[in-house]
Motif scaffolding. Structure first.
Motif, mmCIF file in Angstrom:
data_model
loop_
_atom_site.group_PDB
_atom_site.id
_atom_site.type_symbol
_atom_site.label_atom_id
_atom_site.label_comp_id
_atom_site.label_asym_id
_atom_site.label_seq_id
_atom_site.Cartn_x
_atom_site.Cartn_y
_atom_site.Cartn_z
ATOM 1 N N GLY A 1 0.971 -1.008 0.116
ATOM 2 C CA GLY A 1 -0.021 -0.118 0.021
ATOM 3 C C GLY A 1 0.860 1.347 -0.004
ATOM 4 N N TRP A 2 1.871 1.100 0.567
ATOM 5 C CA TRP A 2 2.703 2.257 0.885
ATOM 6 C C TRP A 2 3.346 2.604 -0.536
ATOM 7 C CZ3 TRP A 2 3.585 6.096 4.379
ATOM 8 C CH2 TRP A 2 4.546 6.713 4.206
ATOM 9 N N LEU A 3 3.684 1.737 -1.211
ATOM 10 C CA LEU A 3 4.347 1.898 -2.569
ATOM 11 C C LEU A 3 3.279 1.498 -3.661
ATOM 12 C CD1 LEU A 3 7.462 -0.612 -1.961
ATOM 13 C CD2 LEU A 3 7.344 1.995 -1.609
ATOM 14 N N ALA A 4 1.991 2.076 -3.561
ATOM 15 C CA ALA A 4 1.094 1.823 -4.493
ATOM 16 C C ALA A 4 1.406 2.438 -5.853
ATOM 17 C CB ALA A 4 -0.348 2.485 -3.692
ATOM 18 N N ASP A 5 2.130 3.790 -5.800
ATOM 19 C CA ASP A 5 2.187 4.566 -7.016
ATOM 20 C C ASP A 5 3.197 3.883 -7.721
ATOM 21 O OD1 ASP A 5 0.153 6.091 -6.607
ATOM 22 O OD2 ASP A 5 1.349 7.343 -5.528
ATOM 23 N N THR A 6 3.994 2.855 -7.359
ATOM 24 C CA THR A 6 4.896 2.129 -7.956
ATOM 25 C C THR A 6 4.867 0.828 -8.598
ATOM 26 O OG1 THR A 6 5.946 1.006 -6.170
ATOM 27 C CG2 THR A 6 6.577 3.395 -6.219
ATOM 28 N N VAL A 7 5.669 0.328 -9.399
ATOM 29 C CA VAL A 7 5.413 -1.123 -9.705
ATOM 30 C C VAL A 7 5.354 -2.016 -8.752
ATOM 31 C CG1 VAL A 7 7.978 -1.594 -9.846
ATOM 32 C CG2 VAL A 7 6.208 -2.828 -11.501
ATOM 33 N N TRP A 8 5.546 -1.716 -7.333
ATOM 34 C CA TRP A 8 5.467 -2.747 -6.346
ATOM 35 C C TRP A 8 4.210 -2.813 -5.806
ATOM 36 C CZ3 TRP A 8 9.145 -6.217 -6.362
ATOM 37 C CH2 TRP A 8 10.405 -6.006 -6.632
ATOM 38 N N GLY A 9 3.229 -1.786 -6.141
ATOM 39 C CA GLY A 9 1.835 -1.660 -5.688
ATOM 40 C C GLY A 9 0.865 -2.229 -6.672
ATOM 41 N N ALA A 10 1.528 -3.212 -7.746
ATOM 42 C CA ALA A 10 0.540 -3.676 -8.779
ATOM 43 C C ALA A 10 -0.371 -5.036 -8.053
ATOM 44 C CB ALA A 10 1.269 -3.995 -10.175
ATOM 45 N N PRO A 11 -1.610 -5.030 -8.581
ATOM 46 C CA PRO A 11 -2.318 -6.334 -8.123
ATOM 47 C C PRO A 11 -1.443 -7.583 -8.049
ATOM 48 C CG PRO A 11 -3.500 -4.902 -9.729
ATOM 49 C CD PRO A 11 -2.205 -4.682 -9.840
ATOM 50 N N GLY A 12 -0.517 -7.811 -9.046
ATOM 51 C CA GLY A 12 0.116 -9.037 -9.082
ATOM 52 C C GLY A 12 1.165 -9.160 -7.813
ATOM 53 N N VAL A 13 1.669 -8.072 -7.450
ATOM 54 C CA VAL A 13 2.536 -7.920 -6.150
ATOM 55 C C VAL A 13 1.543 -8.401 -5.071
ATOM 56 C CG1 VAL A 13 4.300 -6.833 -4.845
ATOM 57 C CG2 VAL A 13 4.260 -6.573 -7.473
ATOM 58 N N LEU A 14 0.509 -7.683 -4.847
ATOM 59 C CA LEU A 14 -0.359 -7.846 -3.773
ATOM 60 C C LEU A 14 -0.884 -9.310 -3.813
ATOM 61 C CD1 LEU A 14 -1.968 -6.505 -1.343
ATOM 62 C CD2 LEU A 14 -3.875 -6.102 -3.203
ATOM 63 N N ALA A 15 -1.264 -9.970 -4.859
ATOM 64 C CA ALA A 15 -1.689 -11.414 -4.779
ATOM 65 C C ALA A 15 -0.456 -12.337 -4.410
ATOM 66 C CB ALA A 15 -1.955 -11.676 -6.312
ATOM 67 N N ALA A 16 0.880 -12.260 -4.685
ATOM 68 C CA ALA A 16 2.159 -12.699 -4.174
ATOM 69 C C ALA A 16 2.195 -12.576 -2.582
ATOM 70 C CB ALA A 16 3.109 -12.243 -4.959
ATOM 71 N N VAL A 17 1.883 -11.180 -2.251
ATOM 72 C CA VAL A 17 2.091 -10.928 -0.933
ATOM 73 C C VAL A 17 1.071 -11.772 0.196
ATOM 74 C CG1 VAL A 17 1.822 -9.376 0.979
ATOM 75 C CG2 VAL A 17 3.321 -8.993 -0.905
ATOM 76 N N VAL A 18 -0.475 -11.727 -0.389
ATOM 77 C CA VAL A 18 -1.343 -12.322 0.225
ATOM 78 C C VAL A 18 -1.213 -13.912 0.221
ATOM 79 C CG1 VAL A 18 -2.919 -10.364 0.284
ATOM 80 C CG2 VAL A 18 -3.160 -12.285 -1.632
ATOM 81 N N ALA A 19 -0.283 -14.207 -0.821
ATOM 82 C CA ALA A 19 -0.090 -15.815 -0.749
ATOM 83 C C ALA A 19 0.459 -16.142 0.435
ATOM 84 C CB ALA A 19 0.897 -16.006 -1.783
ATOM 85 N N LEU A 20 1.167 -15.079 1.307
ATOM 86 C CA LEU A 20 1.693 -15.570 2.619
ATOM 87 C C LEU A 20 0.675 -15.794 3.728
ATOM 88 C CD1 LEU A 20 4.450 -16.127 4.067
ATOM 89 C CD2 LEU A 20 4.376 -13.511 4.389
ATOM 90 N N VAL A 21 -0.555 -15.337 3.375
ATOM 91 C CA VAL A 21 -1.701 -15.452 4.198
ATOM 92 C C VAL A 21 -2.148 -16.662 4.191
ATOM 93 C CG1 VAL A 21 -3.922 -14.677 4.748
ATOM 94 C CG2 VAL A 21 -2.359 -12.942 4.007
ATOM 95 N N GLY A 22 -2.039 -17.298 3.042
ATOM 96 C CA GLY A 22 -2.437 -18.858 2.501
ATOM 97 C C GLY A 22 -1.592 -19.471 3.505
ATOM 98 N N LEU A 23 -0.239 -19.220 3.297
ATOM 99 C CA LEU A 23 0.680 -19.899 4.186
ATOM 100 C C LEU A 23 0.320 -20.152 5.555
ATOM 101 C CD1 LEU A 23 3.574 -21.550 4.466
ATOM 102 C CD2 LEU A 23 4.520 -19.531 4.567
ATOM 103 N N SER A 24 0.185 -18.852 6.128
ATOM 104 C CA SER A 24 -0.206 -18.786 7.451
ATOM 105 C C SER A 24 -1.448 -19.846 7.900
ATOM 106 C CB SER A 24 -0.345 -17.406 8.019
ATOM 107 O OG SER A 24 -1.442 -16.726 7.617
#
Length: 487
Positions: free
Chosen positions: A372-395
Motif C-alpha cells: 500500500g505504501w508503494l501503491a504508485d510504483t510497480v511494487w503496488g500492482a495487483p500481481g504483487v499484492l497477490a503474491a504477498v497475500v499468498a503468505l496469508v495462505g501459508l499462515s
C-alpha cells in the motif's frame, strides 16, 4: 485401528468405510457454507439493483448470515452430542440447501434476508457436527489428516468465494448471476445429504442417551441455551450498523448476559444430577483453551483481509470484481497445497507449525502495508499484492489444522460437539468484530487520505491484532518444549 479407517461408537460402520468417503460427506456442505460468507461480497451491487435493496438490507445480507451461525453453533453442538451427530448434520445440510433456494428465488430484500438467516442457522447446525464426528471417528495421525483437510476446505472456500461470485456475475449477468451465487449451494447440500446417509455411520443409541420429551429437553439445558443465544445476539448486533450508543449499551448487556451464562453453567456443572450445555471443566484443559485462543485471535484479524483487499482492488485500483477475486487465488492455492500435508504432521510438528504460521501472519500484514505504501510504483500492482497475500495462505495452512487438532486432542468424545461449537462461536464473534472494526478503519483512512493509506493503516492494525496470536503460540511452544511428541 487403521490410520485410514474411521472408528465408530456404535459398531455400525460398514466394512471399508474410508476416510476419503467420510471426509467428502462431511466437508462438501462445509465448503459451500463457508464460501457463502465471501461469495456475496462481489454480488452486493447486483443484489442492490436486482431487488432494490437498501444499504441496511445489504448489511443484513452480509451480517445476518454470520449472526445466525453464531447463535446456533453451541446449542447445535450439544444437541448433536446428545441425540446423534449424523441426524443434526442432515438437518443442518437440508436447512442450508432449502434456504439457499429461497435466497436464489427471493423477490424482495426481506425474503432474501429471511433466507440468509435460515442459511446461517443451517450452517450453524451442521458445522459442530463435523468437528464432533472427526473427533469420534478418527484417532492419531488420521485425525490430524482429517483436520488438515478441513483446513484446506476452510481456506479454499473463503478465498475462492469472490472469484466464483465474480465469474458467475460476469458470465450470467447481474440478476441471474447473484441468484446463482446462492443456487449453486442447493445441489451440493442435496448431495451431502445423500452421501451422509450412504457413508456416515449411524448415530449410536446407547443407554447414555437422554431420550426425548421433558427429560431430553432438560439435558439440553434450555436456560443455558437462552442465555448464550441472547448474549451472542447482543454482542454481534452492534456490528450490524446500529448507532454508537445503542451498540455500546447492547454490547455491555451482551457481556453481562454471557457472564450470567458462565455462572449458570458453572452451577449446573457442580451438581451431580444436572447436565450443563457446556461443561466448563473443558477450559481447564490447557491444550483446548490455549489453541482455541490462538484461533480466535487469528480470526479477529485475518478474515478482514479479504474484505479490505476486495475493496482496495476495486475502488482503490479501479479493477473489476473478477480481478479482485483473482488476487486471492494464490492464497487459496497455498492453502490447498499445504493444509493436508500439515495435517499429516501435526502430531509431531503441530506446535512448530503454530509458531511459524502466526509469525508468517504478522509478517504478511506488514508486507501488505508495504504494498500500500508503494501503491504508485510497480511494487503496488495487483500481481504483487497477490503474491504477498499468498503468505496469508501459508499462515492459514499452518495455523488452522494445527490449532484445531491440538485444541481437541484431549477433549472427551462425549463433549466434542459442544467443544467444537464453543470454539467456532468464539471464532465467529472474533470474525464479526474484526471485519466491522477493520473495514471501518479502512474506510475512515481512505476517505481522508486515499485508498492506499487505507490499506496501509488497516494492514498495520491487523498485524497488531495478530501479534497476540503469535505470542500465545510461542507460549504454547514454551509449555510443551520438553514434550517429545511436539519436538
Amino acid at each position: 485401528m487403521s490410520a485410514t479407517t474411521p472408528r465408530t461408537t456404535d459398531g455400525g460402520s460398514p466394512a471399508g468405510h474410508s476416510q476419503a468417503r467420510t471426509m467428502t460427506a462431511l466437508l462438501a456442505p462445509l465448503f459451500v457454507a463457508l464460501m457463502s460468507i465471501s461469495i456475496v461480497n462481489v454480488a452486493l451491487p447486483a443484489i442492490e439493483t436486482g431487488v432494490g435493496a437498501s444499504a441496511a438490507d445489504l448489511q443484513w445480507v452480509l451480517s445476518g448470515y454470520a449472526l445466525a451461525i453464531g447463535v446456533a453453533l453451541v446449542p447445535a453442538g450439544r444437541a448433536g452430542d446428545l441425540w446423534g451427530r449424523r441426524r443434526f448434520f442432515l438437518l443442518g445440510a437440508g436447512l442450508f440447501g432449502a434456504a439457499s433456494l429461497l435466497c436464489a428465488a427471493a423477490p424482495t430484500p426481506t425474503v432474501l434476508n429471511i433466507g440468509r438467516v435460515l442459511m446461517g442457522l443451517g450452517a450453524g447446525v451442521l458445522t459442530p457436527q463435523i468437528i464432533g464426528m472427526i473427533q469420534s471417528l478418527f484417532d492419531g495421525a488420521a485425525r490430524g489428516r482429517a483436520y488438515g483437510l478441513m483446513g484446506t476446505v476452510i481456506g479454499a472456500a473463503v478465498a475462492f468465494g469472490p472469484t466464483v461470485g465474480g465469474v458467475l456475475i460476469d458470465v450470467a449477468g447481474d440478476d441471474a448471476g447473484w441468484r446463482l451465487t446462492f443456487l449453486i449451494n442447493v445441489p451440493v447440500a442435496l448431495a451431502a445429504c445423500v452421501l451422509a446417509v450412504l457413508w456416515l455411520p449411524q448415530d449410536a443409541r446407547g443407554s447414555a442417551s437422554p431420550g426425548r420429551g421433558i427429560a431430553g429437553l432438560k439435558a439440553l439445558d434450555p436456560l443455558g441455551v437462552l442465555l448464550l443465544c441472547t448474549g451472542v445476539l447482543l454482542v454481534m448486533v452492534p456490528f450490524l450498523g446500529v448507532s454508537v450508543w445503542v451498540g455500546v449499551l447492547m454490547g455491555t448487556c451482551g457481556v453481562a448476559v454471557m457472564t450470567l451464562w458462565v455462572l449458570w453453567e458453572r452451577r449446573l456443572g457442580a451438581r451431580a444430577d444436572a447436565s450443563p450445555m457446556v461443561d466448563l471443566r473443558l477450559f481447564s484443559v490447557p491444550s483446548f483453551t490455549l489453541n482455541s485462543l490462538v484461533l480466535s485471535l487469528y480470526f479477529t484479524g485475518m478474515p478482514a483481509v479479504w474484505a479490505v483487499v476486495a475493496v482496495y482492488v476495486q475502488q482503490g485500483l479501479g479493477y473489476s470484481a473478477v480481478v479482485a477475486g483473482l488476487v486471492t487465488l494464490p492464497s487459496a492455492v497455498m492453502v490447498m497445497a499445504l493444509s493436508s500435508s500439515v495435517g499429516r504432521r501435526v502430531e509431531r510438528r503441530g506446535v512448530i507449525f503454530l509458531v511459524v504460521g502466526t509469525t508468517a501472519a504478522v509478517a504478511s500484514m506488514l508486507l501488505v502495508a508495504v504494498v500500500g505504501w508503494l501503491a504508485d510504483t510497480v511494487w503496488g500492482a495487483p500481481g504483487v499484492l497477490a503474491a504477498v497475500v499468498a503468505l496469508v495462505g501459508l499462515s492459514q495452512a499452518l495455523i488452522i489444522p494445527s490449532a484445531q487438532t491440538l485444541s481437541m486432542e484431549q477433549v472427551p468424545t462425549s463433549m466434542a460437539g459442544a467443544a467444537g461449537g464453543v470454539a467456532q462461536t468464539a471464532q465467529r464473534l472474533a470474525t464479526a468484530v474484526g471485519i466491522a472494526v477493520l473495514t471501518a478503519v479502512y474506510f475512515a483512512a481512505a476517505e481522508s487520505q486515499g485508498h492506499a493509506v487505507g490499506l496501509v493503516v488497516a494492514a498495520l492494525v491487523i498485524a497488531g491484532l495478530l501479534a497476540p496470536a503469535a505470542v500465545t503460540a510461542w507460549l504454547i511452544a514454551h509449555r510443551l518444549r520438553e514434550s517429545p511428541r511436539h519436538r
